[in-house]
Design a protein around this motif. Structure first.
Motif, PDB file in Angstrom:
ATOM      1  N   ALA A 244       0.832  -1.203   0.000  1.00 34.53           N
ATOM      2  CA  ALA A 244       0.000   0.000   0.000  1.00 34.53           C
ATOM      3  C   ALA A 244       0.866   1.252   0.000  1.00 34.53           C
ATOM      4  O   ALA A 244       0.470   2.292  -0.516  1.00 34.53           O
ATOM      5  N   TYR A 245       2.066   1.145   0.602  1.00 33.07           N
ATOM      6  CA  TYR A 245       2.997   2.272   0.654  1.00 33.07           C
ATOM      7  C   TYR A 245       4.304   1.838  -0.022  1.00 33.07           C
ATOM      8  O   TYR A 245       5.162   1.227   0.610  1.00 33.07           O
ATOM      9  N   PRO A 246       4.450   2.140  -1.321  1.00 32.93           N
ATOM     10  CA  PRO A 246       5.630   1.675  -2.061  1.00 32.93           C
ATOM     11  C   PRO A 246       6.932   2.187  -1.444  1.00 32.93           C
ATOM     12  O   PRO A 246       7.036   3.345  -1.038  1.00 32.93           O
ATOM     13  N   VAL A 247       7.910   1.298  -1.393  1.00 32.52           N
ATOM     14  CA  VAL A 247       9.220   1.641  -0.817  1.00 32.52           C
ATOM     15  C   VAL A 247      10.047   2.377  -1.863  1.00 32.52           C
ATOM     16  O   VAL A 247      10.099   1.983  -3.032  1.00 32.52           O
ATOM     17  N   ARG A 248      10.693   3.461  -1.439  1.00 28.46           N
ATOM     18  CA  ARG A 248      11.565   4.209  -2.331  1.00 28.46           C
ATOM     19  C   ARG A 248      12.865   3.433  -2.489  1.00 28.46           C
ATOM     20  O   ARG A 248      13.551   3.143  -1.507  1.00 28.46           O
ATOM     21  N   LYS A 249      13.222   3.093  -3.716  1.00 28.76           N
ATOM     22  CA  LYS A 249      14.372   2.220  -3.959  1.00 28.76           C
ATOM     23  C   LYS A 249      15.702   2.927  -3.703  1.00 28.76           C
ATOM     24  O   LYS A 249      16.611   2.364  -3.109  1.00 28.76           O
ATOM     25  N   GLU A 459      -0.867   6.720   6.615  1.00 28.38           N
ATOM     26  CA  GLU A 459      -0.267   7.382   5.457  1.00 28.38           C
ATOM     27  C   GLU A 459       0.975   8.163   5.863  1.00 28.38           C
ATOM     28  O   GLU A 459       2.015   8.101   5.195  1.00 28.38           O
ATOM     29  N   ILE A 460       0.884   8.903   6.961  1.00 28.10           N
ATOM     30  CA  ILE A 460       2.038   9.649   7.475  1.00 28.10           C
ATOM     31  C   ILE A 460       3.205   8.706   7.734  1.00 28.10           C
ATOM     32  O   ILE A 460       4.356   8.962   7.345  1.00 28.10           O
ATOM     33  N   LEU A 461       2.923   7.573   8.385  1.00 29.80           N
ATOM     34  CA  LEU A 461       3.979   6.614   8.717  1.00 29.80           C
ATOM     35  C   LEU A 461       4.471   5.860   7.487  1.00 29.80           C
ATOM     36  O   LEU A 461       5.643   5.488   7.402  1.00 29.80           O
ATOM     37  N   GLY A 462       3.582   5.610   6.538  1.00 29.40           N
ATOM     38  CA  GLY A 462       3.944   4.813   5.368  1.00 29.40           C
ATOM     39  C   GLY A 462       4.733   5.560   4.322  1.00 29.40           C
ATOM     40  O   GLY A 462       5.448   4.955   3.529  1.00 29.40           O
TER      41      GLY A 462
END
Length: 503
Positions: A244-249, A459-462
């Protein structure tokens, strides 16, 4: 439980868009029926057909055993169907009584019977178990109180079917509790409700059954107690959403500040605010409604006056006293209310996107280069995956998620290096949210620094690298997003100090 409403093979087409295709399901008397789907799935179109705004092209609507087709919303109300939109239809300078009976005023010998109207309005609000001041203009009431007046107005006309469109979008948690209590009271009194929401946890709290639409077609109607959240998401988007919260690579946050805010003092506040936004950072700003988050953003870009303010952009002190000067300095704001502040609803997608970057598509700084404009707009539509038959489509005909993408496209067409996102995913579906998060990651990777204001703690945390927490107009915590919990953010947001993570 018998059916109060049957929707059979409903089809509705607009120029270039098949909004609904052969949709069929039923609504049972006295239930809370959730209607779910991504933005653009056809929910709003179907509700506008049910409430008399649109006419369907094919199919049948059967209400209490009789086929009906409304020519206008008044006919729908008279038949027992009312809708409460996200944007209220109240007259702001009239009081609650005057709004409830607007157009249906009670009279005695030709004169307004104000005493009787006030008594009946009070009876309605007592029935709803809510307390509202009846003698003051509704624009002096809270958003929740205005919503309750809308519901009272609908119930005063009929008490058969009430459609609630994203009713919690601008409510606090406490106000949501009051609304849910009201919904349960209405249900006990036999009112049937169709509940549209992107917040799945709400659906589990108050819903009996749900119907899901996808791309204008019926996906399924199920008992909510038989479903999981993942099952519902798959129904909505046609696939599982694992991240749901894509990780920045390639996360790379500089020690240098893209933006410094020093000694910012709003005219209506006693607080001096100081903080920095690092290059390559997504800085989340959390806090309860009324904590001053949006006001801070507006003060930074010069939309609201300040008594003192020092803004440093990329190591250079910059005078910002208006949104235009903020744009010139490379700062853009994607506002909380996209319809009233982010878009010109009567204009096309093309005109909305290009309006902030006209200087870049002028020949000899005089004439509009239409081919250059078209190329830029088409590129942004494609990159943001804006669902539209053509770029000349008016933005008021788009879904909420696609409207939000147009607002983003408008700013991406500029040279902004700092973007402030105020409630970027409010009122949009889970699939569109993931697209927005991916876009934010891409923007940061491309060298843009982001401030994100959000009321949604997951959302803030993700999404955030670092989190500022506001309380009563002041920044009360500055947290690196490492092992931070929702409980810790709420602790500071409600006025706590020195949170103990070991407790």
């Amino acid at each position: 439980m018998d059916n109060i409403l049957q929707i059979k093979n409903i089809t509705k087409e607009f120029p270039g868009v098949l909004a609904l295709n052969n949709v069929s399901f039923d609504i049972r008397r006295g239930e809370v029926h959730a209607l779910l789907g991504e933005n653009g799935a056809g929910k709003s179109t179907l509700m506008k057909i049910l409430s008399g705004v649109y006419k369907h092209d094919q199919g049948q609507i059967i209400l209490n055993g009789r086929e009906i087709q409304f020519n206008n919303p008044k006919e729908a109300q008279q038949a027992g169907i009312s809708i409460i939109y996200q944007e209220f239809s109240l007259i702001p300078y009239l009081n609650a009584v005057e709004n409830i009976f607007l157009g249906r005023e009670l009279r005695n010998n030709g004169l307004l019977d104000k005493k009787r109207m006030k008594k009946e309005a009070q009876n309605l609000l007592d029935r709803l178990d809510v307390k509202i001041k009846l003698d003051i203009p509704v624009n002096e009431l809270s958003v929740a109180e205005q919503q309750f007046i809308e519901i009272a107005k609908a119930i005063s006309i009929n008490d058969d079917i009430l459609i609630l469109d994203e009713p919690t979008a601008t409510l606090t948690n406490k106000e949501i509790e009051v609304l849910f209590k009201l919904i349960k009271n209405l249900k006990k009194n036999g009112v049937t409700m169709i509940y549209i929401s992107h917040h799945l946890e709400e659906v589990f709290q108050i819903g009996d059954r749900l119907t899901c639409l996808r791309d204008g077609e019926w996906v399924g109607t199920e008992k909510i107690e038989d479903l999981t959240q993942n099952h519902i998401i798959k129904m909505m988007v046609g696939r599982n959403i694992k991240n749901a919260y894509p990780v920045r690579k390639n996360k790379s946050i500089s020690q240098e500040n893209a933006l410094e805010v020093k000694n910012l003092k709003r005219c209506d506040s006693d607080n001096f605010i100081n903080f920095g936004l690092k290059k390559g950072e997504i800085l989340g700003i959390a806090g309860l409604v009324g904590s001053g988050r949006t006001e801070l953003a507006r003060a930074i870009i010069g939309a609201d006056k300040t008594e003192s303010k020092e803004i440093i952009v990329d190591q250079h002190k910059t005078v910002i006293n208006s949104p235009a000067s903020a744009l010139k300095a490379g700062i853009g704001l994607i506002p909380e209310n996209r319809k009233s502040q982010g878009l010109i609803l009567g204009l096309s997608i093309k005109n909305n996107i290009s309006i902030t970057s006209l200087d870049k598509i002028l020949n000899k700084k005089i004439f509009l280069d239409k081919s250059k404009e078209k190329k830029k707009v088409v590129e942004l539509i494609d990159n943001l995956k804006i669902k539209t038959p053509h770029m000349k489509q008016q933005v008021n005909n788009l879904s909420g998620g696609n409207q939000q993408k147009v607002v983003l496209a408008k700013w991406l067409g500029t040279d902004c290096k700092i973007l402030i996102f105020d409630e970027p995913t409010r009122g949009i579906d889970v699939g569109a949210k993931v697209e927005i998060y991916k876009l934010m990651n891409d923007l940061v990777d491309a060298g843009i620094s982001i401030i994100m204001i959000s009321s949604e703690l997951p959302e803030i945390l993700g999404v955030s690298d670092r989190i500022l927490v506001m309380h009563k107009g002041n920044i009360v915590a500055n947290l690196i997003n490492d092992n931070v919990s929702q409980e810790e953010i709420m602790y500071y947001a409600t006025g706590g100090i020195n949170y103990d993570r070991t407790s």
